[in-house]
Motif scaffolding. Structure first.
Motif, short mmCIF file in Angstrom:
data_model
loop_
_atom_site.label_atom_id
_atom_site.label_comp_id
_atom_site.label_asym_id
_atom_site.label_seq_id
_atom_site.Cartn_x
_atom_site.Cartn_y
_atom_site.Cartn_z
N HIS A 104 0.86 -1.18 0.00
CA HIS A 104 0.00 0.00 0.00
C HIS A 104 0.90 1.24 0.00
N PRO A 105 0.45 2.32 -0.68
CA PRO A 105 1.30 3.52 -0.78
C PRO A 105 1.20 4.47 0.41
N LEU A 106 0.60 4.02 1.48
CA LEU A 106 0.42 4.86 2.68
C LEU A 106 1.74 5.54 3.09
N GLN A 107 1.67 6.83 3.36
CA GLN A 107 2.85 7.61 3.76
C GLN A 107 2.68 8.12 5.19
N CYS A 108 3.78 8.03 5.94
CA CYS A 108 3.82 8.50 7.32
C CYS A 108 5.09 9.34 7.46
N THR A 109 4.99 10.49 8.12
CA THR A 109 6.15 11.37 8.24
C THR A 109 6.17 12.03 9.61
N MET A 110 7.27 12.72 9.93
CA MET A 110 7.38 13.39 11.22
C MET A 110 7.83 14.85 11.03
N GLU A 111 7.47 15.69 11.97
CA GLU A 111 7.72 17.14 11.86
C GLU A 111 7.98 17.69 13.26
#
Ligand code: TYC
Length: 114
Positions: A104-111
């Protein structure tokens, strides 16, 4: 010519004035920065997969996970939690790896938090 001692009351510290450091009696403790972990919307990842990810890696109950998934679906992204740098990095890596393994192309990121 009069000499004004910098440690006298009523003599404000000037930026870049070394004496302001020498007269400081204690130092403020810095809290480590916190990081928001965000999930991003896409057109292909099934809604139930996102709900499962939120339950599995962020300890959310089903109702909370469903609500956040719907927010991401409608608004494009949502903050799913706030953590130390190390924990946030681990969560992002776990989600990205789990999504990739399930294709799945699900994206998770942090900031960094302000
Ligand atoms: N938009 C996706 C769909 O309609 C669902 C989805 C929600 C995908 C949240 C990613 O982070 C996401 N199947």
């Amino acid at each position: 010519m009069a000499i004004t001692p910098h440690f006298m009351a009523g003599s404000p510290d000037q930026p870049g004035d070394d004496t302001s450091i020498l007269t400081k009696t204690h130092t403020r403790t810095q809290r480590p920065p916190l990081y928001k972990v965000l999930i991003l919307n896409d057109d292909y990842t099934p809604m139930e997969f996102v709900v499962h990810v939120l339950e599995r890696f962020f300890g959310l109950d089903h109702a909370q996970a469903f609500q956040i998934m719907l927010t991401v679906h409608k608004k494009g992204l949502a903050v799913v939690g706030v953590f130390s740098h190390e924990v946030a990095e681990t969560k992002v890596a776990q989600v990205m790896d789990f999504a990739r393994r399930h294709q799945h192309p699900l994206q998770c990121t942090m900031e960094k938090e302000e």
